[in-house]
Motif scaffolding. Structure first.
Motif, PDB file in Angstrom:
ATOM      1  N   UNK A 295      -9.338  -1.531  -8.502  1.00  0.00           N
ATOM      2  CA  UNK A 295      -8.240  -2.195  -7.804  1.00  0.00           C
ATOM      3  C   UNK A 295      -6.961  -1.364  -7.885  1.00  0.00           C
ATOM      4  N   UNK A 296      -6.737  -0.718  -9.032  1.00  0.00           N
ATOM      5  CA  UNK A 296      -5.561   0.140  -9.184  1.00  0.00           C
ATOM      6  C   UNK A 296      -5.607   1.304  -8.205  1.00  0.00           C
ATOM      7  N   UNK A 297      -6.794   1.869  -8.004  1.00  0.00           N
ATOM      8  CA  UNK A 297      -6.931   2.963  -7.041  1.00  0.00           C
ATOM      9  C   UNK A 297      -6.655   2.471  -5.620  1.00  0.00           C
ATOM     10  N   UNK A 298      -7.093   1.250  -5.304  1.00  0.00           N
ATOM     11  CA  UNK A 298      -6.860   0.705  -3.967  1.00  0.00           C
ATOM     12  C   UNK A 298      -5.403   0.328  -3.754  1.00  0.00           C
ATOM     13  N   UNK A 299      -4.761  -0.216  -4.819  1.00  0.00           N
ATOM     14  CA  UNK A 299      -3.369  -0.649  -4.695  1.00  0.00           C
ATOM     15  C   UNK A 299      -2.395   0.518  -4.736  1.00  0.00           C
ATOM     16  N   UNK A 300      -2.883   1.687  -5.133  1.00  0.00           N
ATOM     17  CA  UNK A 300      -2.067   2.903  -5.173  1.00  0.00           C
ATOM     18  C   UNK A 300      -0.846   2.703  -6.078  1.00  0.00           C
ATOM     19  N   UNK A 301       0.364   2.734  -5.496  1.00  0.00           N
ATOM     20  CA  UNK A 301       1.588   2.629  -6.296  1.00  0.00           C
ATOM     21  C   UNK A 301       2.212   1.241  -6.228  1.00  0.00           C
TER      22      UNK A 301
END
Length: 279
Positions: free
Chosen positions: A235-241
């Motif tokens: 999810x962190x990779x998808x949400x980016x920054x």
């Protein structure tokens, strides 16, 4: 002289309290910042000076995390794996601890010593052998690869054996003289008296299983099987920054641990207090 000694002790106590408070604040600040950020708009996340109480509350972050991602599936997977792992560990560790702590049989000390010696083996060393073994059993990329190894906890056996050792042996002897069998003694007598220790083991095993990251990362490749730890990284990779969404996901993942600790903290403290008195 007595007044000076009391003054020195008071000053020293205040100084030690202040230092401990500073360390406690340093430890808890990231947690507070995470919760605060989860209720902020993204534009307000990096504002300086830092605001722990948001000037504008954004409750949509949690709805976005829950409705626009795979978080419900990750949550369900974590609940399934953790509950099965905890129940299995409680059953096996308590019975093994009862055998090592309350029964006499040939080779008990040697077997217990060999069992404890496995604690010296780092878990990372066992990842490759377990992966090969699980591949032969065809349980890689299944939740069984996470559940089955959790049933056997050396620390859990050590903890429960010490808890059972604090229960007077006269209780066991009296029940045995009255015709009670060992299963009956274990279930009806020992377990109720060891409730604080069992609740402590429950809290620790739940925390270890819920927070386990390495095993899901190694043994699972299908995203539909991911637990929260690996799913949160995805999810962190998808949400980016978008740190507000990321912190919302992290906060949601901690809710079961916080709730469980609130319900078991009494027994947790009792267990360690009893161990301290015993020592």
């Amino acid at each position: 002289m007595k007044k000076q000694q009391k003054t020195k002790k008071l000053v020293l106590r205040v100084l030690v309290t202040a230092i401990v408070a500073m360390f406690a604040l340093a430890c808890i600040f990231p947690f507070l910042w995470m919760i605060s950020t989860s209720f902020k708009y993204e534009i307000d996340v990096m504002e300086f000076p830092i605001r722990l109480i948001p000037k504008r509350w954004n409750l949509k972050n949690y709805a976005t995390v829950w409705n626009n991602s795979n978080f419900p599936r990750y949550y369900l997977n974590s609940v399934k794996v953790t509950l099965c792992a905890v129940l299995g560990e409680l059953c096996i560790t308590t019975t093994a601890a009862y055998a090592f702590g309350r029964l006499n049989f040939r080779g008990k000390k040697l077997l217990y010593t060999l069992y404890l010696s496995t604690m010296m083996i780092p878990g990372q060393v066992l990842l490759l052998p377990k992966y090969i073994y699980f591949s032969q059993l065809h349980i890689t990329n299944t939740h069984w690869a996470l559940i089955l190894p959790s049933f056997f906890s050396v620390f859990g056996v050590l903890l429960m054996r010490q808890v059972f050792a604090q229960i007077p042996f006269e209780y066991t002897e009296a029940a045995y003289m009255d015709g009670a069998s060992h299963p009956h003694i274990f279930l009806r007598l020992i377990l109720p008296l060891a409730k604080p220790g069992i609740m402590t083991l429950l809290l620790l095993s739940f925390t270890w299983s819920w927070n386990d990251y390495m095993n899901p990362l190694v043994f699972l490749s299908n995203e539909t099987l991911f637990t929260l730890t690996v799913g949160l990284q995805r999810f962190q990779e998808d949400a980016s920054t978008n740190y507000a969404l990321i912190m919302s996901g992290a906060t949601v993942s901690l809710i079961p641990l916080i709730v469980l600790f609130l319900f078991t903290q009494k027994y947790f403290i009792e267990s360690f207090a009893a161990a301290g008195v015993k020592g």
